[in-house]
Design a protein around this motif. Sequence first.
Motif, short mmCIF file in Angstrom:
data_model
loop_
_atom_site.label_atom_id
_atom_site.label_comp_id
_atom_site.label_asym_id
_atom_site.label_seq_id
_atom_site.Cartn_x
_atom_site.Cartn_y
_atom_site.Cartn_z
N LEU A 67 0.81 -1.22 0.00
CA LEU A 67 0.00 0.00 0.00
C LEU A 67 0.84 1.28 0.00
CD1 LEU A 67 -2.90 -1.20 2.29
CD2 LEU A 67 -2.85 -1.01 -0.21
N CYS A 68 2.14 1.14 0.15
CA CYS A 68 3.04 2.27 -0.05
C CYS A 68 3.21 2.56 -1.55
CB CYS A 68 4.42 1.99 0.56
SG CYS A 68 4.44 2.05 2.36
N HIS A 69 2.87 1.57 -2.38
CA HIS A 69 3.09 1.68 -3.82
C HIS A 69 1.82 1.89 -4.62
CE1 HIS A 69 7.36 0.73 -3.73
NE2 HIS A 69 7.03 0.09 -2.63
N CYS A 70 0.70 1.51 -4.07
CA CYS A 70 -0.54 1.65 -4.83
C CYS A 70 -1.74 1.69 -3.90
CB CYS A 70 -0.70 0.50 -5.83
SG CYS A 70 -0.73 -1.14 -5.08
N GLU A 71 -2.84 2.11 -4.45
CA GLU A 71 -4.11 2.11 -3.73
C GLU A 71 -4.89 0.90 -4.22
OE1 GLU A 71 -6.98 5.69 -2.78
OE2 GLU A 71 -7.29 5.00 -4.84
N GLU A 72 -5.38 0.08 -3.30
CA GLU A 72 -6.07 -1.15 -3.69
C GLU A 72 -7.26 -1.43 -2.80
OE1 GLU A 72 -5.94 -2.95 -6.25
OE2 GLU A 72 -3.99 -2.44 -7.11
N CYS A 73 -8.18 -2.23 -3.33
CA CYS A 73 -9.33 -2.71 -2.56
C CYS A 73 -8.96 -4.04 -1.89
CB CYS A 73 -10.54 -2.89 -3.48
SG CYS A 73 -10.32 -4.17 -4.74
N VAL A 74 -9.78 -4.48 -0.97
CA VAL A 74 -9.51 -5.71 -0.22
C VAL A 74 -9.37 -6.91 -1.16
CG1 VAL A 74 -10.43 -7.34 1.48
CG2 VAL A 74 -10.59 -4.89 1.90
N ILE A 101 -2.15 3.27 7.41
CA ILE A 101 -2.87 3.30 6.13
C ILE A 101 -4.12 4.14 6.31
CG2 ILE A 101 -1.99 1.06 5.32
CD1 ILE A 101 -4.86 -0.04 5.94
N GLU A 102 -4.68 4.55 5.18
CA GLU A 102 -5.93 5.28 5.18
C GLU A 102 -6.82 4.69 4.10
OE1 GLU A 102 -4.56 9.24 4.61
OE2 GLU A 102 -4.24 8.99 2.46
N SER A 103 -8.10 5.02 4.15
CA SER A 103 -9.03 4.46 3.18
C SER A 103 -9.92 5.56 2.61
CB SER A 103 -9.90 3.38 3.84
OG SER A 103 -10.70 3.97 4.86
N ARG A 104 -10.50 5.25 1.47
CA ARG A 104 -11.50 6.12 0.87
C ARG A 104 -12.55 5.23 0.22
NH1 ARG A 104 -11.66 6.63 -4.59
NH2 ARG A 104 -9.88 5.72 -5.68
N ARG A 105 -13.76 5.69 0.26
CA ARG A 105 -14.87 4.94 -0.33
C ARG A 105 -15.21 5.52 -1.68
NH1 ARG A 105 -18.50 1.33 1.20
NH2 ARG A 105 -17.85 1.33 3.37
N THR A 117 3.07 10.37 5.12
CA THR A 117 3.42 10.94 6.42
C THR A 117 4.89 10.60 6.71
OG1 THR A 117 2.78 8.93 7.62
CG2 THR A 117 1.06 10.62 7.30
N PRO A 118 5.52 11.34 7.60
CA PRO A 118 6.93 11.05 7.91
C PRO A 118 7.14 9.61 8.39
CG PRO A 118 6.34 13.20 8.78
CD PRO A 118 5.06 12.57 8.27
N ILE A 119 6.27 9.10 9.25
CA ILE A 119 6.47 7.73 9.77
C ILE A 119 6.30 6.70 8.66
CG2 ILE A 119 4.09 7.38 10.59
CD1 ILE A 119 7.22 6.09 12.37
N CYS A 120 5.32 6.89 7.77
CA CYS A 120 5.13 5.94 6.67
C CYS A 120 6.29 5.98 5.70
CB CYS A 120 3.81 6.20 5.96
SG CYS A 120 2.37 5.72 6.93
N ARG A 121 6.78 7.18 5.39
CA ARG A 121 7.95 7.30 4.50
C ARG A 121 9.17 6.61 5.12
NH1 ARG A 121 5.85 12.54 3.81
NH2 ARG A 121 7.39 13.38 5.28
N LEU A 122 9.37 6.83 6.42
CA LEU A 122 10.50 6.22 7.12
C LEU A 122 10.40 4.69 7.10
CD1 LEU A 122 13.03 6.51 8.96
CD2 LEU A 122 11.44 6.47 10.87
N LEU A 123 9.24 4.17 7.45
CA LEU A 123 9.05 2.71 7.47
C LEU A 123 9.19 2.12 6.08
CD1 LEU A 123 6.13 2.51 10.04
CD2 LEU A 123 8.51 1.83 10.42
N HIS A 124 8.60 2.78 5.09
CA HIS A 124 8.71 2.32 3.70
C HIS A 124 10.17 2.27 3.26
CE1 HIS A 124 8.07 3.38 -0.81
NE2 HIS A 124 8.15 2.07 -0.66
#
Length: 139
Positions: A67-74, A101-105, A117-124
């Motif tokens: 999910l750091c690379h793309c937006e996907e459904c379940v 992660i975040e979601s959108r409908r 976000t900084p934490i997601c960029r760091l972890l990625h």
Amino acid sequence: MSQDEPKYHIDHLQTHSHEKTLPHNHGEQEIVPFIKDTLSKTNDFQTLAEMFKLLDDFSRLRIFWLLCHCEECVANISAIVEMSSPAVSHHLKLLKTAGLIESRRDGKEVYYRAPDTPICRLLHRGIEDMMEIKCKNKE
């Protein structure tokens, strides 16, 4: 000194300019106040430990990286990581609660992605550095 007594007592600490220094001077005395101040931020360390604990799971780590690379459904995430949709949904809920992660409908479909976000960029970046992966988004 008995075996039950600690090796260093509080009276071994020297007072210098109202700052406590270390029992042995190995040349780091100047940085001690900064280190002690930073280490006192226990909430920040606890938050980071919880993030690492969350990513201690093989499946969540893979889903987060995806999910750091793309937006996907379940359904697509399930197919990519070869897991059942309920299992993926469980991991997504934990990652979302932690803010990784975040979601959108969009109609009936829900899409997930890692926020910028900084934490997601760091972890990625950490995942890719450890695995020596060249991120497609950075080529």
